[in-house]
Design an enzyme around this catalytic site. Structure first.
Site, PDB file in Angstrom:
ATOM      1  N   ARG A 147       0.862  -1.182   0.000  1.00 45.51           N
ATOM      2  CA  ARG A 147       0.000   0.000   0.000  1.00 45.51           C
ATOM      3  C   ARG A 147       0.895   1.227   0.000  1.00 45.51           C
ATOM      4  NH1 ARG A 147      -4.007   2.144   4.858  1.00 45.51           N
ATOM      5  NH2 ARG A 147      -2.183   3.403   5.390  1.00 45.51           N
ATOM      6  N   TYR A 159      -3.319  11.475   6.034  1.00 46.96           N
ATOM      7  CA  TYR A 159      -3.582  10.132   6.530  1.00 46.96           C
ATOM      8  C   TYR A 159      -2.555   9.141   5.939  1.00 46.96           C
ATOM      9  CZ  TYR A 159      -4.975   5.423   6.740  1.00 46.96           C
ATOM     10  OH  TYR A 159      -4.893   4.079   6.943  1.00 46.96           O
ATOM     11  N   ASP A 210      -5.128   3.776  -0.066  1.00 51.89           N
ATOM     12  CA  ASP A 210      -6.258   4.008   0.842  1.00 51.89           C
ATOM     13  C   ASP A 210      -6.679   5.470   0.763  1.00 51.89           C
ATOM     14  OD1 ASP A 210      -8.120   4.021   2.868  1.00 51.89           O
ATOM     15  OD2 ASP A 210      -6.826   3.019   4.347  1.00 51.89           O
ATOM     16  N   HIS A 212      -9.290   6.604   2.403  1.00 62.16           N
ATOM     17  CA  HIS A 212      -9.765   6.867   3.762  1.00 62.16           C
ATOM     18  C   HIS A 212     -11.010   7.741   3.795  1.00 62.16           C
ATOM     19  CE1 HIS A 212      -8.831   6.680   8.164  1.00 62.16           C
ATOM     20  NE2 HIS A 212      -8.359   5.526   7.757  1.00 62.16           N
ATOM     21  N   GLU A 236      -8.981   1.869  -1.869  1.00 66.46           N
ATOM     22  CA  GLU A 236      -9.695   1.534  -0.631  1.00 66.46           C
ATOM     23  C   GLU A 236     -10.529   2.705  -0.115  1.00 66.46           C
ATOM     24  OE1 GLU A 236      -7.132  -0.372   2.131  1.00 66.46           O
ATOM     25  OE2 GLU A 236      -8.066   0.551   3.878  1.00 66.46           O
ATOM     26  N   GLU A 262     -13.637  -1.673   6.391  1.00 64.61           N
ATOM     27  CA  GLU A 262     -12.978  -1.782   7.701  1.00 64.61           C
ATOM     28  C   GLU A 262     -13.844  -1.220   8.830  1.00 64.61           C
ATOM     29  OE1 GLU A 262      -9.389   0.360   6.621  1.00 64.61           O
ATOM     30  OE2 GLU A 262      -9.940   1.981   7.954  1.00 64.61           O
ATOM     31  N   ARG A 283     -13.531  -5.676   3.184  1.00 62.99           N
ATOM     32  CA  ARG A 283     -12.412  -5.550   4.125  1.00 62.99           C
ATOM     33  C   ARG A 283     -12.802  -5.712   5.594  1.00 62.99           C
ATOM     34  NH1 ARG A 283      -9.537  -1.735   4.853  1.00 62.99           N
ATOM     35  NH2 ARG A 283      -7.651  -2.972   5.040  1.00 62.99           N
ATOM     36  N   GLU A 339      -4.359  -7.330   5.009  1.00 63.77           N
ATOM     37  CA  GLU A 339      -3.511  -6.222   5.434  1.00 63.77           C
ATOM     38  C   GLU A 339      -2.654  -6.670   6.621  1.00 63.77           C
ATOM     39  OE1 GLU A 339      -5.653  -2.856   7.048  1.00 63.77           O
ATOM     40  OE2 GLU A 339      -4.073  -1.464   6.445  1.00 63.77           O
ATOM     41  N   TRP A 402     -12.347  11.818   8.395  1.00 64.51           N
ATOM     42  CA  TRP A 402     -10.918  11.568   8.585  1.00 64.51           C
ATOM     43  C   TRP A 402     -10.540  10.245   7.974  1.00 64.51           C
ATOM     44  CZ3 TRP A 402      -8.404   7.509  11.244  1.00 64.51           C
ATOM     45  CH2 TRP A 402      -6.984   7.598  11.187  1.00 64.51           C
TER      46      TRP A 402
HETATM   47  O1  EZ4 Z   1      -7.356   4.227   9.994  1.00 65.84           O
HETATM   48  O2  EZ4 Z   1      -7.107   1.124  11.740  1.00 65.84           O
HETATM   49  O3  EZ4 Z   1      -6.448   0.417   6.250  1.00 65.84           O
HETATM   50  N1  EZ4 Z   1      -6.194   0.818   7.329  1.00 65.84           N
HETATM   51  C1  EZ4 Z   1      -6.703   1.914   7.907  1.00 65.84           C
HETATM   52  C2  EZ4 Z   1      -6.287   2.169   9.332  1.00 65.84           C
HETATM   53  C3  EZ4 Z   1      -7.401   2.830  10.143  1.00 65.84           C
HETATM   54  C4  EZ4 Z   1      -7.209   2.502  11.606  1.00 65.84           C
HETATM   55  C5  EZ4 Z   1      -8.383   3.039  12.434  1.00 65.84           C
HETATM   56  O4  EZ4 Z   1      -8.333   2.543  13.727  1.00 65.84           O
HETATM   57  O5  EZ4 Z   1      -7.440   2.646   7.288  1.00 65.84           O
HETATM   58  O6  EZ4 Z   1      -5.112   2.914   9.377  1.00 65.84           O
HETATM   59 CO    CO Z   2      -8.104   1.673   5.481  1.00 67.88          CO
END
Ligand code: EZ4
Ligand code: CO
Length: 402
Positions: A147, A159, A210, A212, A236, A262, A283, A339, A402
């Protein structure tokens, strides 16, 4: 085989973990991860106050019945706190069932479907030049999938870019830190990152990214289309996923594969995404989606619709969750990727485990049960420290995902 004791252990060997340990009247023990990052004590209290008293005296062999008892019996279904608490009980009972049978849990789930569990690591750095070095570190360690996250020029923090390269930890303060976000800056930067990574590492390294949860569907569609030349394994969490049909628009515009889940905690959070084939990887993982029993239901539904697993495995998922995930990953027909963000040596010492990394794969151990435990004496040396995840704002001050 009755449940004689159940204890909740909260420990902070570098980061907080909540673990349930169940003991039976014939002396077997089982462990389950109950960690919900930034909201740990809510789950600890749910377990201690409401679940543990109802477990004492129950038949430890009745995993499904106990799952239904806790899910239907609470009346208030689903939600991350409830499903994490149920997951901890379910995982600990699978561990006990394995030990009672003298078999590793994956054998109880149907045995191996593959030789090992292919994992992806996290290369991250502020600049593109630095991230190329980081990707190289992972390929040298044997990873086949990486990743890639970088800083975004014009933004102070992004992030996925950590202070410590191997052990990324976003829950970094007792009250949330605040970061600033700009979608235009991000969208104009990411394609160049992957152009450089592909150019340097060639066509065969699996690459992931990711987002996010930060884009709208049409923005995510544009990003997916702009990344098509670099053939990502997945993009992701492109958008917040409460609105499952929001993925339809992304899907109509790009062949970049999509992964999400997630933050999901039940099959109901992803039913439409899976049945309408709006995603490629689901995921969800053991600790936040109701344990081994419920996660297997999600993966079975996914298998019917050409969706593969891609379970979350960041540092807040303890070695107990990772061990349980590996037993499931190795047994299901539709495994995709796992992961794997490495834990610190302190965490690994508190949770001694059998699983091991070799040649880009994780391998569950052959010991009966899950092959993981908690060293309670060592755990007691690391008291809980309040830590929450950051809050993200647009540059004009508006709260953003976030
Ligand atoms: O932000 O697990 O793919 N992984 C992620 C992580 C999440 C944290 C949140 O607790 O997006 O870094
Ligand atoms: Co993630």
């Amino acid at each position: 085989m009755k449940i004689a004791d159940a204890r909740v252990v909260v420990t902070c060997p570098g980061r907080n973990f909540v673990t349930l340990k169940i003991t039976t009247d014939d002396g077997l023990t089982g462990v389950g991860d109950a960690t919900l990052n930034g909201r740990e004590l809510a789950v600890a209290s749910y377990l201690t106050e409401h679940v543990v008293p109802a477990l004492i005296g129950r038949d430890a062999a009745r995993i499904e019945d106990t799952w239904q008892y806790l899910y239907k019996g609470a009346y208030w279904r689903r939600g991350p706190v409830t499903m994490t608490a149920i997951a901890a009980v379910d995982t600990a009972l699978w561990d006990i069932k394995g030990k009672a049978a003298g078999l590793p849990v994956y054998q109880l789930l149907g045995g191996r479907s593959r030789d090992g569990v292919t994992v992806y690591g996290h290369a991250n750095a502020e600049t593109v030049d630095e991230v190329l070095t980081e990707v190289g570190r992972y390929t040298e360690l044997g990873y086949r999938a990486v990743r890639v996250q970088t800083g975004v020029p014009g933004l102070d923090a992004t992030y996925g870019v950590g202070k410590d390269k191997l052990f990324y930890e976003p829950a970094d303060a007792a009250l949330p830190t605040e970061t600033a976000w700009s979608t235009p800056h991000y969208l104009s930067h990411v394609p160049e990152v992957f152009r450089r990574v592909r150019e340097e590492f060639g066509p065969h390294l699996q690459l992931l990214h990711d987002v996010h949860h930060r884009l709208t569907p049409i923005e995510a569609a544009r990003l997916g289309a702009s990344l098509e030349p670099y053939a990502l394994t997945w993009m992701e969490d492109p958008v917040p996923a409460e609105l499952q049909e929001g993925f339809r628009l992304i899907r109509q515009h790009t062949t970049t594969p999509l992964a999400v889940g997630e933050v999901f905690n039940s099959i109901w959070d992803c039913r439409q995404l899976i049945q309408e084939q709006l995603i490629d990887y689901i995921r969800t993982t053991v600790v936040h989606a109701g344990g081994i029993s419920h996660l297997r239901r999600i993966f079975d539904l996914a298998a019917l619709h050409h969706v593969r697993s891609g379970s979350h495995g960041a540092t807040d998922l303890s070695p107990v969750c990772m061990a349980a995930a590996l037993h499931l990953d190795i047994s299901i027909p539709n495994f995709g990727l796992q992961e794997y963000m490495r834990h610190t040596p302190e965490t690994d010492a508190v949770f001694p485990h059998d699983y091991r990394f070799e040649d880009g794969m994780l391998h569950p151990g052959e010991r009966p049960g899950l092959g993981v435990d908690i060293d309670e004496d060592l755990a007691a040396q690391y008291p809980y420290q309040p830590a929450q995840l950051p809050v993200n704002r647009l540059q004009d001050g508006t709260v953003h995902s976030w």
